[in-house]
Design a protein around this motif. Structure first.
Motif, PDB file in Angstrom:
ATOM      1  N   SER A  19       0.842  -1.201   0.000  1.00  7.64           N
ATOM      2  CA  SER A  19       0.000   0.000   0.000  1.00  7.64           C
ATOM      3  C   SER A  19       0.871   1.243   0.000  1.00  7.64           C
ATOM      4  O   SER A  19       1.818   1.351   0.785  1.00  7.64           O
ATOM      5  N   ASP A  22      -1.492   8.068  -1.592  1.00  6.92           N
ATOM      6  CA  ASP A  22      -1.934   8.699  -2.834  1.00  6.92           C
ATOM      7  C   ASP A  22      -2.780   9.922  -2.498  1.00  6.92           C
ATOM      8  O   ASP A  22      -4.005   9.863  -2.473  1.00  6.92           O
ATOM      9  N   ASP A  23      -2.126  11.043  -2.192  1.00  4.72           N
ATOM     10  CA  ASP A  23      -2.806  12.308  -1.887  1.00  4.72           C
ATOM     11  C   ASP A  23      -3.961  12.137  -0.901  1.00  4.72           C
ATOM     12  O   ASP A  23      -5.099  12.502  -1.183  1.00  4.72           O
ATOM     13  N   ASP A  25      -5.290   9.364   0.101  1.00  2.00           N
ATOM     14  CA  ASP A  25      -5.889   8.047  -0.065  1.00  2.00           C
ATOM     15  C   ASP A  25      -4.786   6.997  -0.008  1.00  2.00           C
ATOM     16  O   ASP A  25      -3.620   7.318   0.189  1.00  2.00           O
ATOM     17  N   TYR A  27      -3.335   3.543  -2.207  1.00  2.00           N
ATOM     18  CA  TYR A  27      -3.381   2.751  -3.431  1.00  2.00           C
ATOM     19  C   TYR A  27      -2.714   1.418  -3.115  1.00  2.00           C
ATOM     20  O   TYR A  27      -1.569   1.388  -2.666  1.00  2.00           O
ATOM     21  N   THR A  54       0.145   4.645 -12.774  1.00  2.00           N
ATOM     22  CA  THR A  54      -0.159   5.154 -11.434  1.00  2.00           C
ATOM     23  C   THR A  54       0.786   4.529 -10.422  1.00  2.00           C
ATOM     24  O   THR A  54       1.291   5.206  -9.523  1.00  2.00           O
ATOM     25  N   LYS A  55       1.048   3.238 -10.555  1.00  2.00           N
ATOM     26  CA  LYS A  55       1.947   2.553  -9.630  1.00  2.00           C
ATOM     27  C   LYS A  55       3.334   3.178  -9.640  1.00  2.00           C
ATOM     28  O   LYS A  55       3.897   3.475  -8.582  1.00  2.00           O
ATOM     29  N   ASP A  57       4.210   6.168 -10.673  1.00  2.00           N
ATOM     30  CA  ASP A  57       4.115   7.537 -10.161  1.00  2.00           C
ATOM     31  C   ASP A  57       4.121   7.550  -8.630  1.00  2.00           C
ATOM     32  O   ASP A  57       4.849   8.322  -8.003  1.00  2.00           O
ATOM     33  N   LEU A  58       3.333   6.683  -8.019  1.00  2.00           N
ATOM     34  CA  LEU A  58       3.269   6.640  -6.563  1.00  2.00           C
ATOM     35  C   LEU A  58       4.576   6.148  -5.955  1.00  2.00           C
ATOM     36  O   LEU A  58       5.021   6.654  -4.925  1.00  2.00           O
ATOM     37  N   ARG A  61       6.987   8.971  -5.859  1.00  4.23           N
ATOM     38  CA  ARG A  61       6.631  10.113  -5.006  1.00  4.23           C
ATOM     39  C   ARG A  61       6.782   9.847  -3.508  1.00  4.23           C
ATOM     40  O   ARG A  61       6.600  10.757  -2.713  1.00  4.23           O
ATOM     41  N   THR A  62       7.077   8.629  -3.107  1.00  5.02           N
ATOM     42  CA  THR A  62       7.135   8.344  -1.676  1.00  5.02           C
ATOM     43  C   THR A  62       8.346   7.502  -1.323  1.00  5.02           C
ATOM     44  O   THR A  62       8.933   6.864  -2.190  1.00  5.02           O
TER      45      THR A  62
END
Length: 94
Positions: A19, A22-23, A25, A27, A54-55, A57-58, A61-62
């Motif tokens: 997990s 995501d802003d 939330d 994902y 999306t995967k 990108d996330l 970003r973290t």
């Protein structure tokens, strides 16, 4: 579970759900993993994704994530281990 039971569980189960934030939330992504108890590290092999993933990108970003490994025997009998920690890209193995 005791710590020894959790280690044995993580060693023997190679799948779970990763997990990522995501802003505000969450994902979640089903993944395969390996657990190295000597290092207390979960290794994930994640395929490279398309440019608009999306995967990906996330992941970019973290640096924090959680993973849950689980086993379901029945609705009344199941167990799981949840870990939270730092994400690090170890680079390509190819």
């Amino acid at each position: 579970m005791t710590e020894a039971e959790m280690v044995a569980f993580l060693r023997s189960h190679g799948h779970g759900v990763l997990s990522l934030p995501d802003d505000g939330d969450v994902y979640s992504i089903p993944v395969s993993f390996g657990y190295a108890d000597e290092e207390d590290v979960v290794y994930l092999y994640l395929n490279r994704f398309g440019e608009e993933s999306t995967k990906l990108d996330l992941l970019l970003r973290t640096d924090r994530a959680s993973i849950v490994a689980y086993e379901v025997g029945s609705r009344e009998k199941w167990r799981s281990v949840s870990l939270t920690g730092e994400l690090r890209d170890l680079g390509s193995t190819t």
